[in-house]
Design a protein around this motif. Structure first.
Motif, PDB file in Angstrom:
ATOM      1  N   ASP A 244       0.830  -1.202   0.000  1.00 14.33           N
ATOM      2  CA  ASP A 244       0.000   0.000   0.000  1.00 14.33           C
ATOM      3  C   ASP A 244       0.867   1.256   0.000  1.00 14.33           C
ATOM      4  O   ASP A 244       0.586   2.237  -0.719  1.00 14.33           O
ATOM      5  CB  ASP A 244      -0.922   0.015   1.214  1.00 14.33           C
ATOM      6  N   LEU A 245       1.924   1.228   0.829  1.00 12.31           N
ATOM      7  CA  LEU A 245       2.820   2.378   0.895  1.00 12.31           C
ATOM      8  C   LEU A 245       3.522   2.594  -0.448  1.00 12.31           C
ATOM      9  O   LEU A 245       3.612   3.733  -0.941  1.00 12.31           O
ATOM     10  CB  LEU A 245       3.838   2.185   2.009  1.00 12.31           C
ATOM     11  N   ARG A 246       4.014   1.511  -1.045  1.00  9.69           N
ATOM     12  CA  ARG A 246       4.726   1.646  -2.315  1.00  9.69           C
ATOM     13  C   ARG A 246       3.796   2.143  -3.431  1.00  9.69           C
ATOM     14  O   ARG A 246       4.177   2.951  -4.276  1.00  9.69           O
ATOM     15  CB  ARG A 246       5.344   0.307  -2.700  1.00  9.69           C
ATOM     16  N   GLN A 247       2.558   1.699  -3.435  1.00  6.38           N
ATOM     17  CA  GLN A 247       1.615   2.170  -4.446  1.00  6.38           C
ATOM     18  C   GLN A 247       1.279   3.651  -4.247  1.00  6.38           C
ATOM     19  O   GLN A 247       1.151   4.408  -5.217  1.00  6.38           O
ATOM     20  CB  GLN A 247       0.346   1.319  -4.385  1.00  6.38           C
ATOM     21  N   ALA A 248       1.165   4.057  -3.004  1.00  6.40           N
ATOM     22  CA  ALA A 248       0.930   5.478  -2.735  1.00  6.40           C
ATOM     23  C   ALA A 248       2.132   6.311  -3.164  1.00  6.40           C
ATOM     24  O   ALA A 248       1.985   7.428  -3.693  1.00  6.40           O
ATOM     25  CB  ALA A 248       0.643   5.685  -1.243  1.00  6.40           C
ATOM     26  N   GLU A 249       3.330   5.799  -2.950  1.00 14.46           N
ATOM     27  CA  GLU A 249       4.542   6.518  -3.375  1.00 14.46           C
ATOM     28  C   GLU A 249       4.627   6.606  -4.896  1.00 14.46           C
ATOM     29  O   GLU A 249       5.143   7.590  -5.445  1.00 14.46           O
ATOM     30  CB  GLU A 249       5.770   5.807  -2.806  1.00 14.46           C
ATOM     31  N   PHE A 451      -6.727  -0.659  -0.433  1.00 15.26           N
ATOM     32  CA  PHE A 451      -6.069   0.542  -0.950  1.00 15.26           C
ATOM     33  C   PHE A 451      -5.979   0.525  -2.479  1.00 15.26           C
ATOM     34  O   PHE A 451      -5.954   1.579  -3.120  1.00 15.26           O
ATOM     35  CB  PHE A 451      -4.667   0.664  -0.352  1.00 15.26           C
ATOM     36  N   LEU A 452      -5.931  -0.683  -3.057  1.00 10.78           N
ATOM     37  CA  LEU A 452      -5.859  -0.781  -4.522  1.00 10.78           C
ATOM     38  C   LEU A 452      -7.082  -0.150  -5.173  1.00 10.78           C
ATOM     39  O   LEU A 452      -6.964   0.527  -6.201  1.00 10.78           O
ATOM     40  CB  LEU A 452      -5.740  -2.256  -4.939  1.00 10.78           C
ATOM     41  N   THR A 453      -8.244  -0.331  -4.579  1.00  9.06           N
ATOM     42  CA  THR A 453      -9.458   0.279  -5.129  1.00  9.06           C
ATOM     43  C   THR A 453      -9.369   1.796  -5.073  1.00  9.06           C
ATOM     44  O   THR A 453      -9.710   2.501  -6.037  1.00  9.06           O
ATOM     45  CB  THR A 453     -10.686  -0.205  -4.343  1.00  9.06           C
ATOM     46  N   SER A 454      -8.923   2.308  -3.932  1.00 11.61           N
ATOM     47  CA  SER A 454      -8.759   3.760  -3.808  1.00 11.61           C
ATOM     48  C   SER A 454      -7.698   4.277  -4.772  1.00 11.61           C
ATOM     49  O   SER A 454      -7.837   5.357  -5.360  1.00 11.61           O
ATOM     50  CB  SER A 454      -8.378   4.115  -2.376  1.00 11.61           C
ATOM     51  N   LEU A 455      -6.642   3.496  -4.948  1.00  8.43           N
ATOM     52  CA  LEU A 455      -5.560   3.895  -5.853  1.00  8.43           C
ATOM     53  C   LEU A 455      -6.058   3.986  -7.288  1.00  8.43           C
ATOM     54  O   LEU A 455      -5.774   4.959  -8.009  1.00  8.43           O
ATOM     55  CB  LEU A 455      -4.414   2.898  -5.757  1.00  8.43           C
ATOM     56  N   ASP A 456      -6.811   3.002  -7.721  1.00  4.36           N
ATOM     57  CA  ASP A 456      -7.360   3.038  -9.079  1.00  4.36           C
ATOM     58  C   ASP A 456      -8.295   4.226  -9.267  1.00  4.36           C
ATOM     59  O   ASP A 456      -8.298   4.871 -10.327  1.00  4.36           O
ATOM     60  CB  ASP A 456      -8.108   1.731  -9.370  1.00  4.36           C
ATOM     61  N   ALA A 457      -9.088   4.510  -8.264  1.00  4.04           N
ATOM     62  CA  ALA A 457     -10.002   5.648  -8.355  1.00  4.04           C
ATOM     63  C   ALA A 457      -9.231   6.966  -8.443  1.00  4.04           C
ATOM     64  O   ALA A 457      -9.610   7.877  -9.185  1.00  4.04           O
ATOM     65  CB  ALA A 457     -10.941   5.662  -7.155  1.00  4.04           C
ATOM     66  N   GLN A 458      -8.126   7.065  -7.692  1.00  2.00           N
ATOM     67  CA  GLN A 458      -7.314   8.282  -7.739  1.00  2.00           C
ATOM     68  C   GLN A 458      -6.668   8.463  -9.112  1.00  2.00           C
ATOM     69  O   GLN A 458      -6.624   9.573  -9.652  1.00  2.00           O
ATOM     70  CB  GLN A 458      -6.248   8.243  -6.648  1.00  2.00           C
TER      71      GLN A 458
END
Length: 524
Positions: A244-249, A451-458
């Motif tokens: 999750d941290l790496r995807q946010a970065e 977090f992947l769902t939120s990441l895709d939406a972002q």
């Protein structure tokens, strides 16, 4: 002398023209614009010739355009080219009139036995004259005087050498050709001006779009920093994996990279505007976002008559070049016929200054000549064929210019017919992506979604923002393109025999700035 004076006007008026009669070629494009799903419904109206003040309503953009019309180097080059073409036309036109040369001479000559002989050489021609104190012969450029009484001689002459009487219109055809090339150069300058105005408007809109994209990147980077901080805290609390941290970065790094690129684009947009304007650009004249740009560019009406293309500066330029080539044919044909030239001299000659203007000192000579090329190995007829081939090539160029102009307008109209629908779709997509991102982020914070769902939406929200900005830039650029492609010259009407100036509403061309001049009253 009196007989010559009476005969000369008749000779000058007896000339004829070998130039073929010009008729505008048949239209090579349909009389109306394309229709279909990609095009808006055409209105039954003639497309007007609009000025940039009518199309671009933002005073800041108008200020930049005004500065460019003064400082841009391309316009200065175009203005210099107009002056050169006008001078070339005047040089050629001068051949329609005789060149008068005046000369005053004094000579002194002595011989060993005390006798003196004074000789004044001429430039050619025949004739006889009498002088005080002796006899002499006169030529085109001087008088020969022989005297046994005075070593001095004075003469005053006025002569015309080898003036061609334009019986077959050769010089008039060459003059007409240069005149049309001069008009073509003026039309080319107007095309340069139209292109410059369009380029400035596009660069101004591009700056606004890049500022909007930079704002999107800044907002996304700020959001990504908050996501990184949140996922790092969740990782440290043991409730989130390191992925999750790496995807946010990754989201943060992508936004930071785009932000750096947009800052570069904004700086380059300013550089492009400075080059077009020809001077430093005041930051206060630049738009803050693309949302400000689009409402300030008027939407041009779409009429049904494609005849406005005949008033486009590039089409007008091509037609004037075709007219010049047509006149060259007349000059080449006239070169096949004899040439009649006239050399004349009037003057005074005397061996004493006090008797220079007495009746006996007056002398004159007239020497007409007729020349005809007997053998040139076919060069004369080859010259006619060459000029005809040049005319045919320029005819094809003229037709291709109209076809290209028609395609430019058709493409712009096709884009105009669909851009509003595309903008509405992109706005709806943006609203949906924004809401999705807000909901998925709240669900992630509440531990409901991954977090992947939120990441895709972002990512979808970020892409939707950039896509809408790009579509708004396309809409603004499309309006600029329509102005440029439909930028007919309001000073011209498309006559059947070529461009016709609107003479009743404009001033003479010599009284206006060359780079902004329209074609004025032209005596053909």
């Amino acid at each position: 002398m009196k007989r010559l004076t009476r005969a000369l006007p008749a000779l000058l008026l007896a000339g004829c023209s070998m130039t073929p009669a010009y008729e505008r070629p048949q239209a090579v494009v349909p009389p109306s614009w394309p229709v279909g799903d990609a095009y808006l419904k055409q209105r039954e109206a003639t497309l007007p010739a609009l000025t940039f003040e009518q199309v671009f309503t933002d005073p800041r953009l108008r200020t930049l355009v005004g500065q460019a019309l003064v400082n841009n180097r391309d316009l200065r080059i175009a203005a210099a080219n107009i002056r050169a073409a006008r001078a070339q036309y005047r040089i050629q036109r001068a051949d329609l009139f005789p060149q008068l040369d005046g000369s005053a001479r004094y000579s002194y000559r002595g011989t060993g036995d005390g006798a003196t002989t004074t000789t004044i050489p001429g430039t050619g021609g025949t004739g006889t004259g009498t002088g005080t104190g002796g006899t002499g012969t006169g030529g085109t450029g001087g008088t020969i005087v022989t005297s046994n009484r005075s070593p001095s001689s004075f003469s005053l002459d006025l002569g015309a050498t080898a003036f061609e009487i334009d019986l077959f219109g050769r010089i008039r055809s060459l003059t007409e050709a240069e005149q049309n090339r001069y008009f073509a150069t003026e039309a080319g300058a107007r095309a340069t001006r139209l292109t410059l105005v369009g380029d400035i408007a596009e660069a101004w809109a591009a700056y606004g779009a890049d500022r909007s994209l930079m704002a999107v990147s800044e907002a996304t980077a700020a959001s990504a920093r908050r996501s990184v901080a949140l996922t790092r805290a969740r990782l440290q609390g043991g409730i989130a994996p390191r992925t999750d941290l790496r995807q946010a970065e990754q989201i943060l790094a992508t936004a930071q990279s785009d932000l750096a690129e947009q800052r570069t684009q904004v700086a380059q947009d300013v550089n492009a505007l400075q080059l077009l304007v020809g001077a430093p650009v005041d930051p206060a004249l630049l738009p803050a976002s693309i949302d400000i740009v689009l409402p300030t560019i008027a939407d041009l009406p779409a009429g049904i008559d494609s005849g406005i293309l005949l008033r486009r500066p590039d089409v007008v330029q091509a037609e004037y070049e075709l007219l010049a080539a047509n006149a060259d044919i007349g000059a080449a044909r006239a070169a096949l016929f004899p040439r009649l030239s006239l050399t004349g001299l009037v003057g005074f000659a005397s061996d004493a200054l006090r008797t220079l203007f007495t009746g006996g000192a007056f002398n004159y000579s007239v020497a007409p000549s007729l020349s005809y090329p007997i053998f040139r190995a076919g060069a004369g007829r080859a010259g006619v064929e060459f000029s005809q081939a040049q005319r045919d090539a320029l005819l094809a160029t003229y037709e291709r210019t109209i076809q290209s102009a028609f395609r430019d307008v058709s493409d712009a109209l096709a884009r105009q017919g669909t851009i509003a629908e595309q903008t509405r779709a992109d706005r709806a997509n943006l609203l949906a992506a924004q809401d999705t991102f807000r909901l998925t982020e709240a669900r992630y914070r509440g531990g409901i979604d991954t977090f992947l769902t939120s990441l895709d939406a972002q990512r979808s929200y970020y892409t939707a923002q950039r896509r809408l900005v790009a579509t708004q830039l396309v809409a603004a650029t499309n309006r600029v393109t329509l102005y440029r492609t439909l930028g007919g010259d309001s000073l011209l009407e498309a006559g059947a025999n070529g461009p016709v100036p609107v003479a009743d509403t404009v001033a003479p061309a010599t009284n206006r700035a060359p780079a902004q001049a329209g074609v004025q009253s032209h005596n053909r």
